[in-house]
Design a protein around this motif. Structure first.
Motif, mmCIF file in Angstrom:
data_model
loop_
_atom_site.group_PDB
_atom_site.id
_atom_site.type_symbol
_atom_site.label_atom_id
_atom_site.label_comp_id
_atom_site.label_asym_id
_atom_site.label_seq_id
_atom_site.Cartn_x
_atom_site.Cartn_y
_atom_site.Cartn_z
ATOM 1 N N LEU A 89 0.827 -1.204 0.000
ATOM 2 C CA LEU A 89 0.000 0.000 0.000
ATOM 3 C C LEU A 89 0.864 1.257 0.000
ATOM 4 O O LEU A 89 0.585 2.221 -0.723
ATOM 5 C CB LEU A 89 -0.920 -0.007 1.228
ATOM 6 N N ASN A 90 1.917 1.253 0.818
ATOM 7 C CA ASN A 90 2.800 2.422 0.876
ATOM 8 C C ASN A 90 3.485 2.683 -0.455
ATOM 9 O O ASN A 90 3.709 3.839 -0.837
ATOM 10 C CB ASN A 90 3.859 2.239 1.969
ATOM 11 N N ALA A 91 3.841 1.612 -1.163
ATOM 12 C CA ALA A 91 4.544 1.765 -2.437
ATOM 13 C C ALA A 91 3.702 2.522 -3.458
ATOM 14 O O ALA A 91 4.242 3.215 -4.331
ATOM 15 C CB ALA A 91 4.926 0.398 -2.998
ATOM 16 N N GLY A 92 2.372 2.411 -3.360
ATOM 17 C CA GLY A 92 1.510 3.137 -4.294
ATOM 18 C C GLY A 92 1.008 4.450 -3.750
ATOM 19 O O GLY A 92 0.926 5.450 -4.475
ATOM 20 N N LEU A 93 0.684 4.476 -2.450
ATOM 21 C CA LEU A 93 0.049 5.660 -1.869
ATOM 22 C C LEU A 93 1.045 6.763 -1.530
ATOM 23 O O LEU A 93 0.737 7.953 -1.691
ATOM 24 C CB LEU A 93 -0.717 5.266 -0.604
ATOM 25 N N THR A 94 2.219 6.398 -1.052
ATOM 26 C CA THR A 94 3.189 7.417 -0.635
ATOM 27 C C THR A 94 3.643 8.299 -1.789
ATOM 28 O O THR A 94 3.611 9.534 -1.669
ATOM 29 C CB THR A 94 4.399 6.762 0.049
#
Length: 258
Positions: free
Chosen positions: A21-26
């Motif tokens: 999730l972080n890889a896309g959202l950040t």
């Protein structure tokens, strides 16, 4: 001492979901809160932190630090530190002003978030740009996944996006990072030398990511992609050929061994 591999599997599964999730959202959040002229550089900060984290993990994984059979659980547990830090600090960060304005339709809240991010109340010009973008998006019909796959006008950008991600994942960088110490051992380096060479590679990874922060706005995205992918192609071919010779040498030694 009680041990449970099931807990490790569950923990790594949860961490993997969060990392995905972080890889896309950040990067998306960073791009939306950054000024237009710094959007490329700020978006690269995420990858810079990733490379720094890899280097730190390589250092902590050395035999005389935490890379032993007794101390590796400590190294595994250290991930709780950034988790706690994010849990405490993220509530103080405002929602993306662009998301607040365009998706939630809250003009005043979006302006307050932008003022907090910029540290000034003079954000009217940037708010006007986001409003204009919002109005432009209203006349553009929403595209479904089926239309994205079938519309000829969308196939080209979709193909470019997919190909870039495939090139990144299939470039072999993950294998090189994971097995770098073994590769250096196969090249004839000692165990300690191979470990320090791996640290040198991690350091170079950080340095080049840092350099890209400045180059991305000067040379452009396409130019950097072409140079990067071309260099990776040449280096990966050379690495493959070298490994083939090493494997062949090992095979010949095995065959002639009495």
């Amino acid at each position: 001492m009680y041990s449970s591999y099931e807990l490790i599997i569950i923990g790594r599964f949860i961490i993997g979901i969060n990392s995905g999730l972080n890889a896309g959202l950040t990067p998306m959040y960073l791009a939306e809160i950054s000024p237009m002229n710094l959007r490329g550089s700020v978006g690269t900060v995420y990858q810079l932190v990733v490379t720094i984290s890899i280097l730190i993990s390589q250092i902590l994984g050395l035999d005389y630090i935490l890379g032993t059979a007794e101390r590796w659980p400590i190294l595994l547990a250290l991930i709780i530190i950034p988790g706690i830090f994010m849990f405490i600090t993220l509530p103080f960060c405002p929602e993306s002003p662009k998301y607040t304005l365009i998706n939630k339709k809250k003009d005043i809240e979006a302006e307050r978030g932008l003022q907090w991010l910029r540290g000034t109340i003079e954000v009217h010009d940037e708010m006007d740009e986001m409003r204009a973008e919002n109005e432009a998006m209203k006349v553009i019909p929403r595209v479904t996944l089926r239309e994205m796959l079938s519309n000829p006008m969308l196939k080209t950008p979709l193909g470019i996006s997919v190909m870039i991600m495939l090139c990144q994942q299939l470039s072999g960088i993950n294998a090189v990072m994971f097995f770098s110490t073994k590769i250096f051992n196969m090249a004839g380096m000692s165990d300690d030398g191979a470990k320090y060479a791996t640290l040198g590679m991690g350091t170079l990874n950080v340095i080049m990511t840092l350099i890209s922060l400045f180059l991305v706005e000067l040379t452009g995205r396409k130019t950097l992609l072409m140079i990067g992918f071309s260099s990776m192609f040449v280096i990966t071919v050379m690495l493959t050929i070298s490994l083939m010779f090493v494997v062949s040498a090992y095979f010949m030694i095995f065959m002639v061994r009495p």
